[in-house]
Design an enzyme around this catalytic site. Structure first.
Site, PDB file in Angstrom:
ATOM      1  N   LYS A   1       5.828 -14.136 -11.177  1.00  0.00           N
ATOM      2  CA  LYS A   1       4.772 -13.397 -11.238  1.00  0.00           C
ATOM      3  C   LYS A   1       3.738 -14.207 -12.256  1.00  0.00           C
ATOM      4  O   LYS A   1       2.370 -14.402 -11.933  1.00  0.00           O
ATOM      5  CB  LYS A   1       4.890 -12.233 -11.989  1.00  0.00           C
TER       6      LYS A   1
ATOM      7  N   GLY B   1       0.551  -1.284  -0.129  1.00  0.00           N
ATOM      8  CA  GLY B   1      -0.144  -0.225   0.091  1.00  0.00           C
ATOM      9  C   GLY B   1       0.789   1.162  -0.060  1.00  0.00           C
ATOM     10  O   GLY B   1       0.356   2.313  -0.337  1.00  0.00           O
ATOM     11  N   SER B   2       2.297   1.114   0.300  1.00  0.00           N
ATOM     12  CA  SER B   2       2.948   2.509   0.234  1.00  0.00           C
ATOM     13  C   SER B   2       3.826   2.764  -1.052  1.00  0.00           C
ATOM     14  O   SER B   2       4.399   3.615  -1.193  1.00  0.00           O
ATOM     15  CB  SER B   2       3.862   2.554   1.503  1.00  0.00           C
TER      16      SER B   2
ATOM     17  N   THR C   1       1.408  -2.176 -18.230  1.00  0.00           N
ATOM     18  CA  THR C   1       2.507  -1.853 -18.980  1.00  0.00           C
ATOM     19  C   THR C   1       3.414  -0.990 -17.850  1.00  0.00           C
ATOM     20  O   THR C   1       3.442  -1.260 -16.672  1.00  0.00           O
ATOM     21  CB  THR C   1       2.257  -1.299 -20.045  1.00  0.00           C
TER      22      THR C   1
ATOM     23  N   TYR D   1      12.028 -13.258 -11.404  1.00  0.00           N
ATOM     24  CA  TYR D   1      10.751 -12.357 -11.219  1.00  0.00           C
ATOM     25  C   TYR D   1       9.615 -12.814 -12.012  1.00  0.00           C
ATOM     26  O   TYR D   1       8.279 -12.747 -11.690  1.00  0.00           O
ATOM     27  CB  TYR D   1      11.001 -10.836 -11.266  1.00  0.00           C
TER      28      TYR D   1
ATOM     29  N   GLY E   1       0.023   1.560  -4.771  1.00  0.00           N
ATOM     30  CA  GLY E   1      -0.654   1.577  -3.394  1.00  0.00           C
ATOM     31  C   GLY E   1      -1.015   3.051  -3.233  1.00  0.00           C
ATOM     32  O   GLY E   1      -2.199   3.584  -2.836  1.00  0.00           O
TER      33      GLY E   1
ATOM     34  N   VAL F   1       4.453   1.332 -15.540  1.00  0.00           N
ATOM     35  CA  VAL F   1       3.805   2.199 -14.462  1.00  0.00           C
ATOM     36  C   VAL F   1       4.726   3.399 -14.207  1.00  0.00           C
ATOM     37  O   VAL F   1       5.979   3.035 -13.744  1.00  0.00           O
ATOM     38  CB  VAL F   1       3.463   1.498 -13.294  1.00  0.00           C
TER      39      VAL F   1
ATOM     40  N   LEU G   1       4.426   2.682  -5.366  1.00  0.00           N
ATOM     41  CA  LEU G   1       3.836   3.469  -6.594  1.00  0.00           C
ATOM     42  C   LEU G   1       2.217   3.335  -6.813  1.00  0.00           C
ATOM     43  O   LEU G   1       1.368   4.366  -6.772  1.00  0.00           O
ATOM     44  CB  LEU G   1       4.682   3.005  -7.645  1.00  0.00           C
TER      45      LEU G   1
END
Length: 321
Positions: free
Chosen positions: A147, A15-16, A171, A143, A20, A173, A18
């Protein structure tokens, strides 16, 4: 139509970060509905690589809905160095979050994937059906596979338990609260930080790579609005790509020029072609999104870059860098 509204407790992991922070802003600016309680948590609240801590968090919050953003992330050069770490940490986080959500009876989970999960050798534009058609790019396979496994787990939770666990694939962000670290961050925030430093020092700007690779950038505040739509209205288990159209793809050179213009940088700009470019392109189709939301309006790229540069300049001391 989406599922019935009513009282909802929505837990946002990561939540902290980009995305979030962008969801927090969009909710605070009026996107929240009556009967919705939004709970934003970060690694300060629980270590999601730890099963017991994750379970305790879910037992405490008892979310009806989850937006799962938490991940170990990094730019190209950090990924190349630490593929095992990216694989292990992300697999642990994702398994703990999805299983804890299942155990407390969460009605819906929306997880965040990435276009880097797609096969390296593919046809373009990429769409949602191609995720498992071949290995991802070797630079960040740890990674990428971690995912991809979210999609596998979502299908398995649906098949075995009927859970509405789904995922979105944004894509590239960018926006306020990004990681602007030049070594570890992604391309656009890295450029913004570099231009800021070059301007402060009166030096030239050196962009890593040739500037030729092309990317579809999505502004974090646009993505936040789309995440909220997915949470409320999108009920497929199959993932959905959240992106600007193929016609809005820009080269790294064009992205650098947009940052230079937004920050009024007048110095010399050079490209260091000894540095790796990563994938030349990973053009994604937003056809599925447009079938659902034909009229959604994205913030124009230059305007979004300008707003992000202004945020970075205004919050330079506090920004992650």
């Amino acid at each position: 139509m989406g599922e019935p509204q009513g009282s909802r407790r929505i837990l946002v992991t990561g939540g902290s970060g980009l995305v979030g922070r962008a969801i927090q802003k969009v909710v605070a600016d009026g996107a929240g509905l009556p009967g919705e309680e939004w709970v934003f948590v970060s690694s300060k609240d629980a270590d999601l690589t730890d099963a017991a801590q994750t379970q305790a968090l879910f037992q405490k919050v008892q979310p009806t809905h989850v937006i799962h953003l938490a991940a170990m992330v990094g730019g190209l050069f950090r990924n190349i160095k630490y593929n095992l770490d990216f694989w292990r940490k992300n697999v642990h986080i994702n398994d703990n979050v999805l299983h804890s959500a299942f155990e407390v009876g969460t009605r819906k989970v929306v997880s965040c994937l990435s276009t880097c999960i797609f096969p390296d050798k593919t046809t373009y534009p990429i769409d949602e059906t191609m995720i498992h058609n071949g290995p991802p790019h070797s630079s960040n396979f740890g990674y990428s596979y971690a995912k991809r496994m979210i999609d596998v787990q979502n299908r398995a939770y649906f098949q075995q338990h009927g859970c509405t666990f789904t995922a979105v694939i944004p894509t590239n962000v960018f926006g306020p609260h990004d990681n602007f670290n030049i070594e570890d961050g992604h391309v656009l925030p890295g450029l913004i930080h570099k231009v800021h430093l070059a301007k402060s020092n009166g030096s030239a700007l050196t962009v890593w790579g040739t500037g030729k690779p092309r990317r579809q950038f999505i502004y974090s505040l646009d993505l936040a609005r789309l995440f909220i739509w997915v949470l409320r209205e999108y009920n497929e288990v199959e993932p959905i790509i959240l992106s600007v159209g193929e016609e809005d793809e820009v080269s790294i050179k064009e992205a650098a020029e947009a940052v230079v213009e937004a920050m009024d940088f007048c110095g010399e700009v050079t490209f260091d072609s000894t540095k790796s470019d990563g994938q030349y392109k990973k053009t994604a189709s937003n056809g599925k999104l447009r079938a659902y939301l034909p009229d959604f309006r994205f913030t124009p790229f230059k305007q979004a870059v300008k707003e992000t540069c202004a945020w970075f300049t205004d919050n330079y001391e506090q920004a992650r860098k």
